[in-house]
Write a protein that holds these residues in place. Structure first.
Motif: not given
Length: 330
Positions: A115, A148, A173
């Motif tokens: 992430l 993301d 996210y």
């Protein structure tokens, strides 16, 4: 006497590997470094005239996390983000995992996975440098997400040119892979002279449902940073916003800062957002910000500033605000 010297020499030679091993272990331990991440963005604001009823204190963001540097160019990082969400009441806050990634740097390569921070407007955000006051253009007007689930790679060819690519879910996210589809992005940065950076970026976000259209983002950025001042401008273009055919929008942003001394500076910014055939007329318009920034030691920044929003829609009034933004960061 000779035998004693021989014995001492043998013992010394046997001790050398042990000493070297301990030294190597110490150097290896010294190369491991951990650092807490604590960042808080807050403000007090008040509207004037038609916006007179909009006033109060606000906690915009709180980032809490940790990063750990390992030998051989590896770094681990995890950050929680506590902030506002459209899905709950204005006074509530929701926690998200903002970053959870592994970074590897080797030579001219930088690889990220997990992430991660996206590359769509990271350069502009870093150059603007005042996220606690106002997000950079693409983040402010929802052209994309700042993080993301993704993998990215960057390569510096020389001191003048670097390039990067990213493959992401495309959901951001806050919605980690809700629908099928991926986002592909690539950028090139050129630094022809000291302090000057030129960047071009493009991405395509696949549509995941029938009747939707893929989203294309294009951006061009130019910025110059001197020890006493900085100035920058960017152009952004997006097709099929919200995966809707024909919902194109574009905008420009220009910003500058002047350092009075190492602790005091002034800044200004101007944004213009417009949509094709006025499909987003109620949100189109111009925004202006002027203010000063005061650094109180190493960890605290205060920024009193004045803002105006001038909507493109003729029957909507201009809105004026006064802000005192604060950043607390370790």
């Amino acid at each position: 006497m000779i035998n004693r010297w021989i014995i001492a020499g043998v013992i010394g030679c046997m001790a050398l590997p042990v000493s070297a091993s301990k030294k190597g272990e110490k150097e290896k331990e010294d190369s491991k470094k951990g650092q807490a991440i604590i960042t808080i963005f807050s403000d007090f604001h008040t509207g004037f005239g038609t916006a007179n009823d909009d006033r109060g204190f606000d906690l915009d963001r709180a980032y809490i996390g940790y990063q750990y540097s390992l030998p051989h160019g590896l770094q681990l990082k995890a950050v929680m983000d506590f902030g506002q969400s459209k899905e709950v009441g204005d006074y509530q806050r929701i926690g998200y995992v903002k970053n959870a990634l592994v970074t590897w740097k080797h030579g001219n390569w930088t690889l990220n996975g997990g992430l991660i921070s996206t590359t769509q407007f990271k350069t502009q955000e870093d150059f603007w440098g005042k996220r606690y006051i106002m997000k950079s253009f693409q983040d402010e007007y929802k052209f994309g997400s700042s993080a993301d689930l993704a993998v990215s790679a960057a390569y510096r060819f020389n001191k003048y040119v670097s390039a990067d690519v990213i493959l992401a879910n495309g959901e951001g996210y806050k919605k980690v892979q809700v629908k099928d589809g991926l986002q592909y992005g690539a950028g090139v940065s050129v630094m022809p002279v000291k302090g000057l950076i030129l960047r071009a970026y493009g991405s395509f976000n696949e549509a995941s449902e029938d009747g939707q259209k893929g989203i294309t983002n294009l951006a061009a950025f130019a910025g110059y940073k001197h020890e006493r001042f900085s100035v920058a401008a960017e152009y952004n273009y997006q097709t099929n916003a919200s995966y809707t055919d024909g919902q194109d929008q574009s905008g420009v942003s220009a910003y500058a800062t002047i350092k009075c001394n190492k602790n005091i500076g002034v800044f200004g910014r101007w944004d213009y957002l417009t949509s094709k055939n006025d499909w987003n007329l109620s949100d189109d318009g111009m925004a202006g910000v002027v203010g000063a920034e005061f650094k109180l030691g190493k960890y605290i920044k205060l920024a009193p500033n004045f803002r105006v929003w001038s909507p493109k829609q003729a029957d909507l009034p201009n809105r004026f605000y006064g802000y005192l933004n604060a950043s607390f960061s370790l």
